[in-house]
Motif scaffolding. Sequence first.
Motif, PDB file in Angstrom:
ATOM      1  N   LEU A   1      -7.908  16.837  40.457  1.00  0.00           N
ATOM      2  CA  LEU A   1      -7.290  18.004  41.095  1.00  0.00           C
ATOM      3  C   LEU A   1      -7.100  19.130  40.096  1.00  0.00           C
TER       4      LEU A   1
ATOM      5  N   ASP B   1      -2.652  23.233  39.561  1.00  0.00           N
ATOM      6  CA  ASP B   1      -1.637  23.655  40.521  1.00  0.00           C
ATOM      7  C   ASP B   1      -1.568  22.761  41.772  1.00  0.00           C
ATOM      8  N   GLU B   2      -2.520  21.842  41.943  1.00  0.00           N
ATOM      9  CA  GLU B   2      -2.517  20.933  43.090  1.00  0.00           C
ATOM     10  C   GLU B   2      -1.919  19.561  42.753  1.00  0.00           C
TER      11      GLU B   2
END
Length: 110
Positions: free
Chosen positions: A101, A104-105
């Motif tokens: 990911l 920020d995820e």
Amino acid sequence: MEALVRIHMSAYKMLIGVKNYESGYGLQAMEDEIQSTLAIENISSRRESIRNILQGAAPKDKGKNKIYGIKKGLDFIADPSHKITEKNIYALYMLAVGDNLDEDERLQRY
């Protein structure tokens, strides 16, 4: 020469060894688990790709990295020294999912 990934021998013996059916996971079960997990996430993959990663081939693209992440997660939970703790659950998450990911995820650190 094809690149190979490392696997702990204890995990390999437990997951692939003679006592597969008694201890839970065998190679076919791992393959089925990975295929099902990817299907739930609506990620298409070929069983041959899954089999190659399980047999030690290094991932060559983002899709195969997801397969490898799940394999690393299975290796992690197969190691009896990894007790269920908040720290280990986060480590498992990062191995199986987080590394694929964008920053920020990802879940915040525990």
